[in-house]
Design a protein around this motif. Structure first.
Motif, PDB file in Angstrom:
ATOM      1  N   ARG B  10      18.364 -42.694  -0.037  1.00  0.00           N
ATOM      2  CA  ARG B  10      19.627 -43.309   0.336  1.00  0.00           C
ATOM      3  C   ARG B  10      20.173 -42.640   1.586  1.00  0.00           C
ATOM      4  O   ARG B  10      19.791 -41.514   1.900  1.00  0.00           O
ATOM      5  CB  ARG B  10      20.646 -43.238  -0.788  1.00  0.00           C
ATOM      6  N   ILE B  90      19.459 -52.538   0.116  1.00  0.00           N
ATOM      7  CA  ILE B  90      18.345 -51.723  -0.348  1.00  0.00           C
ATOM      8  C   ILE B  90      17.092 -52.253   0.352  1.00  0.00           C
ATOM      9  O   ILE B  90      16.839 -53.461   0.336  1.00  0.00           O
ATOM     10  CB  ILE B  90      18.166 -51.805  -1.876  1.00  0.00           C
ATOM     11  N   ARG B 110      18.470 -47.030  -0.315  1.00  0.00           N
ATOM     12  CA  ARG B 110      19.810 -47.637  -0.321  1.00  0.00           C
ATOM     13  C   ARG B 110      20.547 -47.222   0.934  1.00  0.00           C
ATOM     14  O   ARG B 110      20.860 -46.047   1.124  1.00  0.00           O
ATOM     15  CB  ARG B 110      20.585 -47.199  -1.562  1.00  0.00           C
TER      16      ARG B 110
END
Lengths: 112, 114
Positions: B10, B90, B110
């Motif tokens: 992420r 994502i 993400r």
């Protein structure tokens, strides 16, 4: 071009209820069919797949799906859902390995 | 089967910057793909990453915005360029195995763009 349609956007069931999620696809040739599940905060997992042979396929966690060629359908079923089945379910189709087209997904909420 | 890892898992980025996402597969695969899953939506194929040649982009996606590299059969990168908040998604790497006709997905990256 391939397309996949999932009829139910959000399904809410009580535990022990039976589940059926609809999936129809559009493609002129032979296809491979898949159902994937995405649990909250987790990545995509394969539930089951159909390539050829017996049109009733069984997957993990008690799920099964039936391929009906005449209806271009591949509906997902489970006789008795559990709270842990709460997730997003995606139907997908491809004509060769990898380049899949996904449906919009169905959010399943199972009430305990 | 194929085990796929992605880095970073992420990130939060500023508008106008670029982010490169890496995808590593534990075996040599011919077919590798990049997908995007926008918030609350399904997966959309961005492009096919071709080893030794330019990626093949789907309608609505262009190389200038999403340059892809595929230097060998186990690795690929996707860059999201000149990011805007609409790029918050994502991003998933995927591989296809021709012999089993199965498709495997990485855990996803993400991305949040502020």
């Amino acid at each position: 071009a391939q397309s996949v349609s999932q009829h139910n956007h959000h399904v809410i069931l009580s535990e022990a209820a039976s589940l059926e999620l609809g999936c129809n696809y559009s493609y002129g040739g032979t296809v491979n069919l898949f159902w994937y599940v995405q649990y909250p905060g987790q990545h995509l997992q394969l539930l089951l797949k159909y390539f050829s042979g017996d049109p009733l396929v069984k997957g993990i966690k008690g799920f099964e799906a039936e391929f009906i060629k005449s209806k271009f359908s591949f509906n997902l079923r489970k006789p008795s859902v559990q709270w842990s089945d709460t997730a997003e379910y995606f139907c997908a189709v491809n004509a060769n390995a990898g380049k899949s087209t996904f449906g919009d997904g169905t959010t399943l909420t199972v009430k305990p | 089967s194929a085990v796929i890892s992605q880095k970073p898992s992420r990130d939060i980025c500023q508008r106008g910057t670029s982010l490169t996402i890496q995808c590593q597969v534990d075996s040599q695969v011919t077919m590798m793909f990049w997908y995007r899953q926008q918030p609350g939506q399904s997966l959309t194929l961005i492009a096919t990453a071709n080893q030794g040649s330019e990626a093949t982009y789907e309608s609505g996606f262009v190389i200038d915005k999403f340059p892809i590299s595929r230097p060998n059969l186990t690795f690929s990168t996707l860059t999201v360029s000149n990011m805007s908040p609409e790029d918050s998604s994502i991003y998933l790497c995927s591989v296809g195995l021709a012999d089993t006709r199965e498709q495997f997905f990485g855990p996803g990256t993400r991305l949040t763009v502020l």
